[in-house]
Motif scaffolding. Structure first.
Motif, PDB file in Angstrom:
ATOM      1  N   LEU A   1       0.817  -1.215   0.000  1.00 28.11           N
ATOM      2  CA  LEU A   1       0.000   0.000   0.000  1.00 28.11           C
ATOM      3  C   LEU A   1       0.854   1.269   0.000  1.00 28.11           C
ATOM      4  CD1 LEU A   1      -2.300  -1.994   0.575  1.00 28.11           C
ATOM      5  CD2 LEU A   1      -3.256  -0.330   2.152  1.00 28.11           C
ATOM      6  N   GLN A   2       2.002   1.193   0.638  1.00 21.34           N
ATOM      7  CA  GLN A   2       2.833   2.387   0.738  1.00 21.34           C
ATOM      8  C   GLN A   2       3.702   2.627  -0.500  1.00 21.34           C
ATOM      9  OE1 GLN A   2       2.323   4.738   3.023  1.00 21.34           O
ATOM     10  NE2 GLN A   2       0.639   3.380   3.582  1.00 21.34           N
ATOM     11  N   LYS A   3       3.622   1.708  -1.445  1.00 22.82           N
ATOM     12  CA  LYS A   3       4.427   1.884  -2.667  1.00 22.82           C
ATOM     13  C   LYS A   3       3.650   2.583  -3.771  1.00 22.82           C
ATOM     14  CE  LYS A   3       7.541  -2.090  -2.503  1.00 22.82           C
ATOM     15  NZ  LYS A   3       7.867  -3.372  -3.134  1.00 22.82           N
ATOM     16  N   LEU A   4       2.339   2.730  -3.585  1.00 23.79           N
ATOM     17  CA  LEU A   4       1.482   3.083  -4.723  1.00 23.79           C
ATOM     18  C   LEU A   4       1.493   4.554  -5.082  1.00 23.79           C
ATOM     19  CD1 LEU A   4      -1.514   0.757  -3.810  1.00 23.79           C
ATOM     20  CD2 LEU A   4       0.494   0.229  -5.210  1.00 23.79           C
ATOM     21  N   GLY A   5       2.077   5.357  -4.206  1.00 24.20           N
ATOM     22  CA  GLY A   5       2.252   6.751  -4.578  1.00 24.20           C
ATOM     23  C   GLY A   5       1.202   7.680  -4.012  1.00 24.20           C
ATOM     24  N   LYS A   6       1.152   8.858  -4.587  1.00 29.36           N
ATOM     25  CA  LYS A   6       0.350   9.943  -4.016  1.00 29.36           C
ATOM     26  C   LYS A   6      -1.015  10.065  -4.683  1.00 29.36           C
ATOM     27  CE  LYS A   6       3.656  11.450  -1.273  1.00 29.36           C
ATOM     28  NZ  LYS A   6       3.531  11.379   0.192  1.00 29.36           N
ATOM     29  N   TRP A   7      -1.960  10.483  -3.873  1.00 26.81           N
ATOM     30  CA  TRP A   7      -3.332  10.718  -4.325  1.00 26.81           C
ATOM     31  C   TRP A   7      -3.529  12.242  -4.340  1.00 26.81           C
ATOM     32  CZ3 TRP A   7      -6.814   7.883  -6.689  1.00 26.81           C
ATOM     33  CH2 TRP A   7      -8.186   8.163  -6.611  1.00 26.81           C
ATOM     34  N   LEU A   8      -3.700  12.784  -5.525  1.00 26.79           N
ATOM     35  CA  LEU A   8      -3.687  14.247  -5.672  1.00 26.79           C
ATOM     36  C   LEU A   8      -5.102  14.804  -5.808  1.00 26.79           C
ATOM     37  CD1 LEU A   8      -0.660  14.497  -8.152  1.00 26.79           C
ATOM     38  CD2 LEU A   8      -0.638  14.457  -5.643  1.00 26.79           C
ATOM     39  N   ILE A   9      -5.433  15.718  -4.908  1.00 23.68           N
ATOM     40  CA  ILE A   9      -6.783  16.283  -4.900  1.00 23.68           C
ATOM     41  C   ILE A   9      -6.688  17.801  -4.890  1.00 23.68           C
ATOM     42  CG2 ILE A   9      -7.758  14.282  -3.680  1.00 23.68           C
ATOM     43  CD1 ILE A   9      -7.597  15.813  -1.089  1.00 23.68           C
ATOM     44  N   PRO A  10      -7.719  18.466  -5.361  1.00 23.11           N
ATOM     45  CA  PRO A  10      -7.673  19.939  -5.330  1.00 23.11           C
ATOM     46  C   PRO A  10      -7.922  20.461  -3.913  1.00 23.11           C
ATOM     47  CG  PRO A  10      -9.769  19.196  -6.255  1.00 23.11           C
ATOM     48  CD  PRO A  10      -8.926  17.964  -6.040  1.00 23.11           C
ATOM     49  N   GLN A  11      -7.437  21.672  -3.654  1.00 21.06           N
ATOM     50  CA  GLN A  11      -7.669  22.318  -2.342  1.00 21.06           C
ATOM     51  C   GLN A  11      -9.150  22.404  -1.999  1.00 21.06           C
ATOM     52  OE1 GLN A  11      -5.745  26.073  -3.194  1.00 21.06           O
ATOM     53  NE2 GLN A  11      -4.292  25.748  -1.516  1.00 21.06           N
TER      54      GLN A  11
ATOM     55  N   ILE B   1       8.547   8.798  -7.057  1.00 18.66           N
ATOM     56  CA  ILE B   1       7.289   8.546  -6.339  1.00 18.66           C
ATOM     57  C   ILE B   1       6.153   8.575  -7.358  1.00 18.66           C
ATOM     58  CG2 ILE B   1       5.664   9.418  -4.593  1.00 18.66           C
ATOM     59  CD1 ILE B   1       8.158  10.726  -3.232  1.00 18.66           C
ATOM     60  N   PRO B   2       5.454   7.478  -7.519  1.00 20.54           N
ATOM     61  CA  PRO B   2       4.372   7.453  -8.506  1.00 20.54           C
ATOM     62  C   PRO B   2       3.131   8.213  -8.023  1.00 20.54           C
ATOM     63  CG  PRO B   2       4.575   5.309  -7.429  1.00 20.54           C
ATOM     64  CD  PRO B   2       5.641   6.184  -6.848  1.00 20.54           C
ATOM     65  N   VAL B   3       2.214   8.389  -8.940  1.00 20.65           N
ATOM     66  CA  VAL B   3       0.937   9.016  -8.592  1.00 20.65           C
ATOM     67  C   VAL B   3      -0.144   7.945  -8.618  1.00 20.65           C
ATOM     68  CG1 VAL B   3      -0.783  10.733  -9.278  1.00 20.65           C
ATOM     69  CG2 VAL B   3       1.658  11.256  -9.474  1.00 20.65           C
TER      70      VAL B   3
END
Lengths: 620, 620
Positions: free
Chosen positions: B227-237, B285-287
């Motif tokens: 789970l910690q390898k999968l990268g970042k989850w990008l959301i708007p403010q 670091i993937p997204v």
């Protein structure tokens, strides 16, 4: 409400298997619609209606209305063609469904007109108050301490179970977080000790450092860290499949789930549970939590919660602790049959007297054993409990619920959003910040609240209804036991799986002299086809049931004693690896009545005979 | 249904702000109740009613019925005392709620009598079919390919978002699982490359090895691994707080969530998004995925989905891939205003013509920009989309939904349970094995299905209703713009936050010459108190609105341009760190009408004046 609570007559609370109470239903439904419309008219009566008589007479209005009428013809036809006759007083012995409470249906409809959203108090003051009240009623039902416990409504039992696991995961991770943020409070503790702190100990530390709670939460499992350190989640073999899904979703993963064998009564084997926990401890693997089930999905059996609590107390002395979640999605409401009119858990030696006083059973019922009694009693020791109003609460789908023993745990998973959060209220201003879901129907809260007001959660209310369903189940169980059918030169016997702990009856048909397990499984599967939508039809089906498979990947060898008792060899079991079982949830509020049941028993016998004949003719 | 679809008159589809259509409402409601009762009577008409006339005349029946009547008096009183007047044609400009569609309310009530549970086809054939149909309608609404896409109803947008993230997490983890189980299919790929494979590529590999899918799933994120390898989850403010909750629940954790700044229009800044992804890539670091929002919760703004898709295509050439989830909980239904009667996305240069033909707006509306058009159009490229019928579908709470572009993804998260799974059906026999929830109301599916049949998801149906709400919002926006109020010697101006991308209008009051941001915030908070349950009351409140805070922890400095445009210094912003904004979701199906709006505008102006006066008198 200034009147004496009457002796409840359950027949006044349902629409009726033939719609007998349709006048009462319409009276209340239309009253609520009219009072809603009156309210609309009297909010700012100076504002004139925007839909004018001229609008209503216009061609496109009329055409739109006719279009809508046509759509309703289709809807009505579809529902009448493709729905199940749960409502039948004695012909539906299948899935966990039945008539639902008239007051719940009407309250839902009424509240839907106001369309409250219980995500936030601001947008639904009335129904938010009702949900809070329902939560406290759930807590009282579990004998949780007043003022220290909490509960809420959710979409269904799966969601409640996910939320329970979410609580367990975040609680379990807190000591590691405390060690990072406020190490002085866990000084000298090893990781093993940190992962075996009790819920109580953890909450007491947090009580001492309120200003650090937010930072501690930031370091808890919600961060994504340490999930793989938290240990194993132990569930019984009889578990609902949603427990696997829950472990997947919550991120602890399926690899952390271990199944504990069940005993001959399909209850978790406590000796095996203890062995498993000790084996894990020997490898320094902690236990994230244990799930006990009150009313297993396939058998309706009741795990020995009292023995789990006992075991926990014993192990605590050895520095081992596990979180206890009770999955009482199915059986939760049944605890009302153990509470007297003051919501006190009835003493074992007084229970017959109380039941007699409140007319819980119409005749002596063989149901209650000390095991079941003690299991229900011990529920008050679990950290969290799943309870589904849409099961034994006789509330329409969908209405689940969860109860937490210690309200302080609520802060462990909470979030905030400014636009719906106002400080100072007793009731969460933003319920969505404390639970898994966001927007939710105020109407569900109104339905459950109304049902609880009509039927209190004790022997004066729900206890009677639960009692009726159990008595109905035992009538069906007695009806099946030792029953045999003749088809040509064959004799087919019926064998119940086990004495029901609750109101579910599992059973199999087997041909006399048959020692081929595959053949028996086929017979029962064929019977299900005939007694369900698959081949038997819905609106013209004279007996409806459901079925399930107990197969080795889930159940291991637990079904073996039953299979052997029918005369199959162990080799047969090993070869086939499953037994197909028919399954009857007995929820009818009418079938406990001796006369009613006996009338239907004759019809059921004929219907079963007829289905068996069809099957044997088809296979010829 | 063999008739021409008429030109829809929206006024025929709501109960009416003064209950004008109560006769039509009762006609249809009672028709459905009667037809249900007729069905009960005609399932096995040879069975006599179990509730006899004698039962109904008995004392305890009558007393129970009276008890129930008393409970309904309390319920009605509570609902009328503590509910919000969403239904008002022109006085409610607050939370995301309004009148809901009469056909949906009645269909829900009707279907509730049958109490289908859509968890399994077996227990709800009729409403399960309806849910499947609704899922395909959602897919068509998103211009997903017919036969290759899928959707379903769920409890709410939070649950749909959690499910979207669950999909993303498990998809993203599959290449690592494939590498363990069938390494030959990803030979030579580095971990970075594995974590940047497109959804399409992954599904194509799985297509080639159907017999290994189960084992691959066992090694996927559902196991708890990676789970910690999968990268970042990008959301708007501008994200809804439930995105944080979702990351917590799904186990990837809050630490994997990163917020991307928004631009002056409160849309995600695509340049910043690209920078962030490149910075992460530089660190290998993937997204995990990017969330675009169609209709932000606090502003109603529309993220540039088209630009996100463009960016994804550009980055793909550099070996970077991200999953795209569109959170259209709020704005999803609005895509119907872009679909012609054949459900084709209308060409930009034909849109005015189509709108004129279908009477989408009563007057020229300044709403539609090319940006918004392209954003909606590009939704068809997202992997998953959240859409809430209980928001712009005008369906009562609670009804959420999710749509998936590629139906093959469904198998990536699926589970099975034997007792409800029958092979060979097109419709999932056990829907609960494919989705986050378990038991769910068939009634919700009936409500949404009926609404979609009455109002198709294109310009002939929902498009008109969405258009009405947008036009109403623009009337309110125009009403506020450049408005000023005099209280004593003070002049109070109104400033909208931004030109609405949809049907939400945010605005602030500010005293002329005031340069103290804290003072302005207090004014707006005081105004909210007066224009809400807090101080203004509900049933007697002449103007209701909601509010929100844009504070630096969430919004960074994004509100600064707006704050500066009101004459506050950057120092003021730094000192106060937030701006309190009033917030109006314009959902009324009536306020688009010029006459109606103008009548209410006079009343609103007086009500606002009166509230401001109260505030200034109180603070004296």
């Amino acid at each position: 409400m200034k009147y004496e609570m009457p002796e409840i007559n359950l027949k006044a609370l349902f629409l009726g298997d033939k719609g007998e109470n349709v006048d009462l239903f319409k009276e209340l439904l239309l009253k609520m619609v009219d009072e809603h419309v009156g309210w609309r008219q009297n909010y700012m009566p100076q504002d004139l209606p925007v839909i004018t008589p001229q609008d209503r007479s216009s061609k496109d209005f009329q055409e739109t209305a006719d279009h809508m009428r046509s759509v309703f013809n289709v809807l009505s036809s579809k529902l009448r063609t493709h729905s199940l006759p749960w409502h039948s007083a004695g012909r539906f012995w299948g899935h966990m469904n039945s008539e639902t409470l008239m007051p719940a249906i009407i309250a839902y409809t009424a509240a839907m007109l106001w369309n409250g959203n219980n995500v936030a108090y601001e947008s639904s003051p009335g129904t938010s108050q009702m949900e809070e009240e329902v939560g406290h009623e759930f807590a009282a039902l579990m004998s949780y301490k007043k003022g220290e416990s909490w509960g809420h409504i959710c979409a269904d039992g799966s969601i409640a179970n996910i939320e329970g696991l979410w609580y367990a995961r975040n609680m379990k991770s807190l000591p590691l977080a405390i060690k990072e943020v406020a190490p002085e409070f866990v000084e000298g503790k090893s990781e093993w000790e940190l992962l075996n702190m009790s819920t109580e100990e953890i909450l007491e530390i947090l009580d001492q450092i309120p200003e650090q709670i937010d930072e501690i939460k930031t370091h808890s499992a919600r961060s994504g860290k340490n999930l793989q350190k938290l240990g194993k989640w132990l569930i019984p073999q009889t578990k609902h499949y949603s427990w696997l899904k829950a472990a997947d979703i919550i991120g602890v993963g399926l690899d952390c789930v271990e199944q504990i064998d069940v005993d001959d009564n399909y209850r978790m084997d406590i000796t095996k549970l203890e062995e498993k926990i000790r084996d894990l401890a020997a490898d320094q693997i902690p236990v994230l939590g244990v799930v006990g089930v009150i009313g297993t999905t396939e058998e309706g059996q009741v795990d020995r919660i009292d023995k789990m609590v006992e075991l926990r107390e014993k192990l605590a002395k050895e520095g081992i602790y596990f979180y206890l979640h009770v999955d009482a999605a199915y059986g939760g409401y049944a605890r009302s049959i153990f509470l007297d009119e003051n919501n006190e858990f009835i003493e074992w030696d007084q229970i017959d007297e109380v039941y007699a006083k409140h007319n819980i059973f119409t005749e002596k019922c063989e149901w209650l054993t000390r095991d079941v009694y003690e299991s229900f009693k011990a529920m008050s020791q679990a950290e969290t409990i799943t309870i589904d109003p849409h099961k034994m609460g006789y509330i329409p789908y969908s209405a689940g619920g969860i109860v937490i023993k210690d309200i302080r745990m609520r802060d462990v998973i909470s979030y905030f959003a400014t636009y719906v959060f106002e400080k100072g209220a007793d009731i969460p201003a933003l319920l969505g910040a404390y639970i898994l879901e966001g927007s939710k129907a105020g109407a569900t809260a109104a339905a459950v609240w109304t049902a609880h007001k009509v039927l209190p959660l004790n022997v004066t209310g729900y206890g009677k209804l639960i009692g009726a369903s159990i008595e109905g189940a035992y009538r069906f169980y007695d009806f099946l036991s030792n029953k045999e059918f003749k088809v040509g030169d064959k004799t087919i016997h019926v064998y119940p799986l086990t004495k029901p702990d609750f109101n579910m009856v599992d059973y199999v048909f087997n041909e006399e002299g048959n020692t081929d397990l595959e053949k028996m499984n086929k017979l029962n599967h064929d019977f299900f086809d005939q007694a369900s939508y698959v081949k038997g039809g819905l609106c013209n089906n004279e007996f409806i049931t459901s079925h399930t498979d107990f197969a080795t990947p889930d159940y291991g060898n637990s079904p073996l004693p039953f299979v052997k008792s029918l005369g199959f060899s162990e080799g047969e079991w090993d070869r086939e690896g499953k037994v197909t079982v028919l399954r009857a949830c007995a929820l009818s509020p009418y079938a406990h009545d001796k006369e009613v049941f006996e009338e239907y028993a004759v019809k059921l016998e004929k219907a079963i005979q007829c289905k068996l004949k069809t099957i044997y003719n088809e296979t010829k």
